[in-house]
Design a protein around this motif. Structure first.
Motif, mmCIF file in Angstrom:
data_model
loop_
_atom_site.group_PDB
_atom_site.id
_atom_site.type_symbol
_atom_site.label_atom_id
_atom_site.label_comp_id
_atom_site.label_asym_id
_atom_site.label_seq_id
_atom_site.Cartn_x
_atom_site.Cartn_y
_atom_site.Cartn_z
ATOM 1 N N TRP A 17 0.816 -1.222 0.000
ATOM 2 C CA TRP A 17 0.000 0.000 0.000
ATOM 3 C C TRP A 17 0.844 1.264 0.000
ATOM 4 O O TRP A 17 0.348 2.356 -0.285
ATOM 5 N N HIS A 54 -1.661 -6.736 4.322
ATOM 6 C CA HIS A 54 -3.005 -6.912 4.856
ATOM 7 C C HIS A 54 -3.501 -8.241 4.305
ATOM 8 O O HIS A 54 -3.029 -8.712 3.256
ATOM 9 N N TRP A 96 -11.476 -2.473 8.598
ATOM 10 C CA TRP A 96 -12.008 -1.104 8.570
ATOM 11 C C TRP A 96 -12.662 -0.736 7.234
ATOM 12 O O TRP A 96 -13.124 0.373 7.065
ATOM 13 N N TRP A 139 -3.941 -3.366 13.716
ATOM 14 C CA TRP A 139 -4.183 -1.932 13.786
ATOM 15 C C TRP A 139 -5.684 -1.815 14.055
ATOM 16 O O TRP A 139 -6.508 -2.174 13.213
ATOM 17 N N LYS A 181 -2.761 3.578 17.788
ATOM 18 C CA LYS A 181 -2.966 4.873 17.121
ATOM 19 C C LYS A 181 -4.079 5.581 17.879
ATOM 20 O O LYS A 181 -5.093 4.954 18.189
ATOM 21 N N GLU A 215 4.338 2.939 15.322
ATOM 22 C CA GLU A 215 4.488 3.849 14.183
ATOM 23 C C GLU A 215 4.827 5.232 14.716
ATOM 24 O O GLU A 215 4.116 5.774 15.577
ATOM 25 N N ASP A 253 -2.950 11.957 9.850
ATOM 26 C CA ASP A 253 -1.819 11.025 9.834
ATOM 27 C C ASP A 253 -1.068 11.207 8.512
ATOM 28 O O ASP A 253 -1.522 10.766 7.459
HETATM 29 C C1 3MF Z 1 -2.832 3.421 9.637
HETATM 30 C C2 3MF Z 1 -1.662 2.600 9.383
HETATM 31 C C3 3MF Z 1 -1.889 1.382 8.588
HETATM 32 C C4 3MF Z 1 -1.317 0.168 9.274
HETATM 33 C C5 3MF Z 1 -1.532 -1.034 8.439
HETATM 34 C C6 3MF Z 1 -0.989 -2.291 9.051
HETATM 35 C C7 3MF Z 1 -2.106 1.800 6.269
HETATM 36 O O1 3MF Z 1 -2.541 4.630 10.193
HETATM 37 O O2 3MF Z 1 -0.570 2.950 9.770
HETATM 38 O O3 3MF Z 1 -1.268 1.539 7.330
HETATM 39 O O4 3MF Z 1 0.034 0.337 9.507
HETATM 40 O O5 3MF Z 1 -2.885 -1.174 8.248
HETATM 41 O O6 3MF Z 1 -1.506 -2.499 10.296
#
Ligand code: 3MF
Ligand code: MG
Length: 350
Positions: A17, A54, A96, A139, A181, A215, A253
């Motif tokens: 991604w 994913h 999600w 996540w 997060k 992160e 973000d």
């Molecule tokens: C969302 C993320 C996600 C996760 C990913 C793996 C798109 O803020 O950081 O990246 O890192 O889904 O868990």
């Protein structure tokens, strides 16, 4: 830092991604689609050997597939990765996207939506098993609320722990790495920091198998210092992986290139990882950086190679920092001297 040991050879990873088409919430794609299958051939030349996935990066459309079909597609991916010399680092259930996760997954108020979340999680673990990967990243994107009265938060936390225990039971070989997060997409998430994640780990039925993935930008969005968050996880031997990137203050973000907004903050993340031997047991340096929407090309990869290069430059900066001098400044409690020394060191001036 222990100078008597050989230096860590860092291994890098990212998820498909991270090569995106340029869409943002305000506008459509700005680049042509570059298929996932073709991305795997780009990893090694860019200096990466780990692939983060994913569940539906691995097996697209898995909600509509049978277990046998999922298994077949996962095995195909396993060969593709092996042929490219790549290691799958983790698989994460995408909880999600579906309309069945609009109000959360494990913490949804709807019993049937919670059942969907569990079914999807099992499929994700099955995929991980099929590609010889033992890490599942959670996540917990929509596990939270937009308004506090919407859910019973105590019940939600109970449900999260229950789901983690169910996962640990379902496959006794997996590790779960929780990626905290604080917000986005939820207004307020239930597991906003690594402290919350590690509390869940210790409360679980298999504490050794539950860790965190930190992160940088997520820590900053919680108003916390990413290097301290990493140190906390490392102190508990619970840093499964990292998503290094950067963030310019408290806003959406941003997933900016590593070191691009706060070079000193990035230096300190690298310092904490390096000083504590992160990577010596094969842990990856994961980069979760976003392609700029404005960038031309297809696919765009510079944000990945540039972030990797920045990490390696900062490793050099950490290794060339004189630990004795740092200790002297600490002993003398002369933090003014320490600070100017660090700044000059980063600037490369004497
Ligand atoms: C969302 C993320 C996600 C996760 C990913 C793996 C798109 O803020 O950081 O990246 O890192 O889904 O868990
Ligand atoms: Mg991430």
């Amino acid at each position: 830092m222990n100078p008597s040991t050989t230096p860590t050879e860092y291994r890098f990873s990212f998820g498909p991604w991270n090569m995106s088409e340029g869409a943002d919430p305000f506008g459509p794609d700005t680049r042509a689609v570059f298929p996932h299958e073709k991305k795997y051939a780009l990893y090694r030349p860019l200096g990466f050997e780990g692939v983060q996935l994913h569940d539906d990066d691995a097996v697209p459309g898995l909600d509509d597939l049978t277990a046998a079909q999922i298994e077949r597609q996962a095995s195909q991916l396993k060969s593709v990765l092996a042929n490219e010399g790549l290691t799958p680092e983790f698989v994460a259930p995408r909880l999600w996207f579906s309309e069945r996760t609009i109000d959360g997954a494990y913490t949804s108020n709807s019993q049937s939506d919670r059942a969907y979340a569990w079914d999807r999680t099992k499929k994700c673990i099955d995929i991980a098993r099929s590609i010889d990967c033992n890490a599942i990243v959670l996540w917990l994107s929509r596990e939270g609320t937009y308004i506090r009265e919407a859910k019973d938060a105590k019940v939600a936390y109970d449900r999260l722990l229950e789901s983690i225990n169910q996962m640990l039971d379902y496959d006794p070989t997996i590790e779960i790495w929780i990626e905290p997060k604080p917000n986005e997409p939820a207004d307020q998430a239930y597991v906003p920091t690594i402290g919350h994640a590690i509390a869940l780990a210790y409360a679980s039925n298999a504490p050794k198998r539950v860790k965190g993935l930190i992160e940088s930008a997520h820590a900053m969005l919680a108003g916390l210092d990413a290097s301290d968050e990493m140190a906390f996880a490392l102190a508990h031997d619970k840093l499964g992986s990292v998503h290094l990137n950067d963030q310019n203050g408290l806003k959406f973000d941003e997933d900016k290139n590593f070191g691009s907004a706060n070079l000193r903050g990035a230096f300190n993340q690298v310092r904490v990882l390096e000083e504590n031997g992160y990577g010596r047991r094969g842990e990856f340096i994961g980069l979760d950086v976003k392609t700029m929407r404005t960038q031309r090309g297809c696919p765009v990869t510079e944000h990945l190679s540039n972030s990797r290069t920045m990490f390696l430059h900062l490793v050099d900066k950490v290794r060339s920092l004189d630990p004795k001098l740092v200790q002297q400044f600490r002993d003398a409690r002369d933090y003014e001297a320490l600070e100017i020394h660090i700044l000059k060191h980063l600037l490369g001036v004497g």
